[in-house]
Scaffold this motif. Structure first.
Motif, mmCIF file in Angstrom:
data_model
loop_
_atom_site.group_PDB
_atom_site.id
_atom_site.type_symbol
_atom_site.label_atom_id
_atom_site.label_comp_id
_atom_site.label_asym_id
_atom_site.label_seq_id
_atom_site.Cartn_x
_atom_site.Cartn_y
_atom_site.Cartn_z
ATOM 1 N N ARG A 231 0.836 -1.203 0.000
ATOM 2 C CA ARG A 231 0.000 0.000 0.000
ATOM 3 C C ARG A 231 0.873 1.257 0.000
ATOM 4 N N TYR A 232 1.928 1.221 0.775
ATOM 5 C CA TYR A 232 2.859 2.359 0.879
ATOM 6 C C TYR A 232 3.474 2.668 -0.487
ATOM 7 N N GLN A 233 3.963 1.640 -1.156
ATOM 8 C CA GLN A 233 4.570 1.845 -2.474
ATOM 9 C C GLN A 233 3.531 2.317 -3.491
ATOM 10 N N ASP A 234 2.328 1.735 -3.434
ATOM 11 C CA ASP A 234 1.253 2.163 -4.336
ATOM 12 C C ASP A 234 0.904 3.629 -4.106
ATOM 13 N N TYR A 235 0.884 4.031 -2.840
ATOM 14 C CA TYR A 235 0.536 5.417 -2.509
ATOM 15 C C TYR A 235 1.558 6.371 -3.125
ATOM 16 N N LEU A 236 2.837 6.083 -2.922
ATOM 17 C CA LEU A 236 3.887 6.964 -3.437
ATOM 18 C C LEU A 236 3.863 7.044 -4.954
ATOM 19 N N LYS A 237 3.494 5.942 -5.614
ATOM 20 C CA LYS A 237 3.496 5.901 -7.081
ATOM 21 C C LYS A 237 2.250 6.525 -7.703
ATOM 22 N N ASN A 238 1.113 6.434 -7.017
ATOM 23 C CA ASN A 238 -0.170 6.772 -7.652
ATOM 24 C C ASN A 238 -0.862 8.036 -7.144
ATOM 25 N N ILE A 239 -0.401 8.578 -6.020
ATOM 26 C CA ILE A 239 -1.067 9.754 -5.474
ATOM 27 C C ILE A 239 -0.199 10.995 -5.629
ATOM 28 N N ASP A 240 -0.700 11.968 -6.374
ATOM 29 C CA ASP A 240 -0.055 13.282 -6.459
ATOM 30 C C ASP A 240 -0.562 14.075 -5.258
ATOM 31 N N LEU A 241 0.223 14.105 -4.196
ATOM 32 C CA LEU A 241 -0.260 14.614 -2.917
ATOM 33 C C LEU A 241 -0.767 16.047 -2.997
ATOM 34 N N VAL A 242 -0.013 16.935 -3.577
ATOM 35 C CA VAL A 242 -0.411 18.345 -3.616
ATOM 36 C C VAL A 242 -1.711 18.516 -4.391
ATOM 37 N N SER A 243 -1.802 17.916 -5.568
ATOM 38 C CA SER A 243 -3.025 18.025 -6.373
ATOM 39 C C SER A 243 -4.224 17.449 -5.629
ATOM 40 N N PHE A 244 -4.018 16.311 -4.979
ATOM 41 C CA PHE A 244 -5.100 15.677 -4.229
ATOM 42 C C PHE A 244 -5.599 16.590 -3.111
ATOM 43 N N LEU A 245 -4.687 17.120 -2.310
ATOM 44 C CA LEU A 245 -5.089 17.935 -1.168
ATOM 45 C C LEU A 245 -5.708 19.264 -1.597
ATOM 46 N N ARG A 246 -5.256 19.802 -2.700
ATOM 47 C CA ARG A 246 -5.830 21.054 -3.203
ATOM 48 C C ARG A 246 -7.275 20.851 -3.668
ATOM 49 N N ALA A 247 -7.609 19.617 -4.047
ATOM 50 C CA ALA A 247 -8.943 19.340 -4.585
ATOM 51 C C ALA A 247 -9.969 19.008 -3.509
ATOM 52 N N GLU A 248 -9.520 18.805 -2.274
ATOM 53 C CA GLU A 248 -10.423 18.401 -1.201
ATOM 54 C C GLU A 248 -10.711 19.574 -0.261
ATOM 55 N N ALA A 249 -11.919 19.601 0.291
ATOM 56 C CA ALA A 249 -12.334 20.692 1.186
ATOM 57 C C ALA A 249 -11.856 20.414 2.613
ATOM 58 N N ILE A 250 -10.552 20.533 2.814
ATOM 59 C CA ILE A 250 -9.948 20.310 4.119
ATOM 60 C C ILE A 250 -9.561 21.665 4.701
ATOM 61 N N MET A 251 -9.968 21.937 5.902
ATOM 62 C CA MET A 251 -9.769 23.262 6.492
ATOM 63 C C MET A 251 -8.297 23.679 6.476
ATOM 64 N N GLY A 252 -8.057 24.894 5.944
ATOM 65 C CA GLY A 252 -6.732 25.480 5.950
ATOM 66 C C GLY A 252 -5.812 25.033 4.842
ATOM 67 N N MET A 253 -6.180 23.982 4.111
ATOM 68 C CA MET A 253 -5.247 23.412 3.145
ATOM 69 C C MET A 253 -4.927 24.353 2.004
ATOM 70 N N ASP A 254 -5.860 25.232 1.672
ATOM 71 C CA ASP A 254 -5.612 26.182 0.591
ATOM 72 C C ASP A 254 -4.633 27.276 0.992
ATOM 73 N N GLN A 255 -4.276 27.326 2.285
ATOM 74 C CA GLN A 255 -3.348 28.349 2.769
ATOM 75 C C GLN A 255 -1.976 27.769 3.132
ATOM 76 N N ILE A 256 -1.801 26.492 2.865
ATOM 77 C CA ILE A 256 -0.534 25.840 3.149
ATOM 78 C C ILE A 256 0.297 25.806 1.872
ATOM 79 N N SER A 257 1.540 26.192 1.958
ATOM 80 C CA SER A 257 2.387 26.270 0.771
ATOM 81 C C SER A 257 2.650 24.899 0.170
ATOM 82 N N GLU A 258 2.911 24.896 -1.129
ATOM 83 C CA GLU A 258 3.242 23.650 -1.815
ATOM 84 C C GLU A 258 4.521 23.058 -1.238
ATOM 85 N N GLU A 259 5.463 23.928 -0.888
ATOM 86 C CA GLU A 259 6.721 23.455 -0.297
ATOM 87 C C GLU A 259 6.471 22.722 1.009
ATOM 88 N N ARG A 260 5.556 23.248 1.823
ATOM 89 C CA ARG A 260 5.263 22.606 3.114
ATOM 90 C C ARG A 260 4.595 21.258 2.909
#
Length: 229
Positions: free
Chosen positions: A182-211
């Motif tokens: 699962r860990y290897q699949d996650y690293l290969k298949n999930i674009d973390l920044v794009s995923f988090l930007r697309a979800e309505a998670i509080m504060g996420m739109d104010q967190i830098s891409e670098e962070r």
């Protein structure tokens, strides 16, 4: 023809072994909120063995959906926001122990938080001090250190000063035969920044891409090397 059938079979097996991104991020329906069958079977065996030593393994958290993780995150975010913290400070505070929704290993059905139900305790249970010294879960901790790997389970966030990311969690174990994949699949298949930007998670739109990239490197990857595959 036989060569073609063999190729189709290989492709089918590979496809079946891969997890859908929605499963990796806890967004696929899991109404029973169960662990993966293989992980549950190994846990049952481990429970039986622990019981012979007077330890009653109790899972206080197993499978956790994206929705549930989002509720936990948003509740903590609101609390720190009311205290006057800025978004990045809130982010840093929450990720000391809690994962961003969609990044929790508990989404995979392979990870468990455990205590000893036979022990005498009060208050919050997932506290490191309760697993050390004269804490109520010391017997459990000692037994798990000696026996857990025999059943395929490994501590995720170890007590190691050189390990980055989440703080030490003596209660959090992962069924390695499945979670490594699962860990290897996650690293290969999930674009973390794009995923988090697309979800309505509080504060996420104010967190830098670098962070967010640093979170990936330090937190998601900051685990026991035994679980990296």
């Amino acid at each position: 023809m036989m060569r073609f059938i063999g190729l189709v079979l290989i492709v089918t097996i590979i496809a079946a072994s891969q997890k859908d991104p929605k499963e990796l991020t806890g967004q696929s329906p899991n109404p029973s909120r169960l662990l993966e069958k293989e992980a549950q079977a190994a846990l049952d065996l481990m429970k039986t063995a622990a019981a012979k030593e007077g330890i009653q393994l109790k899972v206080v958290s197993g499978y956790r959906s994206f929705t549930r993780q989002k509720q936990l995150w948003n509740r903590k975010y609101k609390k720190y926001e009311l205290q006057g913290l800025e978004p990045e400070a809130i982010f840093d505070k929450i990720v000391e122990y809690s994962t961003i929704p969609g990044t929790s290993r508990h989404h995979w059905g392979t990870d468990i938080d455990i205590i000893d139900a036979h022990a005498t305790y009060s208050g919050d249970v997932l506290v490191p001090s309760k697993f050390h010294g004269t804490g109520p879960f010391c017997k459990l901790k000692e037994w798990m250190e000696q026996q857990a790997s025999n059943y395929g389970f490994e501590l995720v966030y170890t007590d190691n000063d050189r390990r980055t990311g989440f703080k030490y969690e003596p209660w959090h174990y992962s069924y390695a035969p499945l979670s490594r994949k699962r860990y290897q699949d996650y690293l290969k298949n999930i674009d973390l920044v794009s995923f988090l930007r697309a979800e309505a998670i509080m504060g996420m739109d104010q967190i830098s891409e670098e962070r967010l990239h640093r979170y990936l490197e330090e937190h998601i990857k900051g685990i026991n090397p035994q679980l990296k595959g």
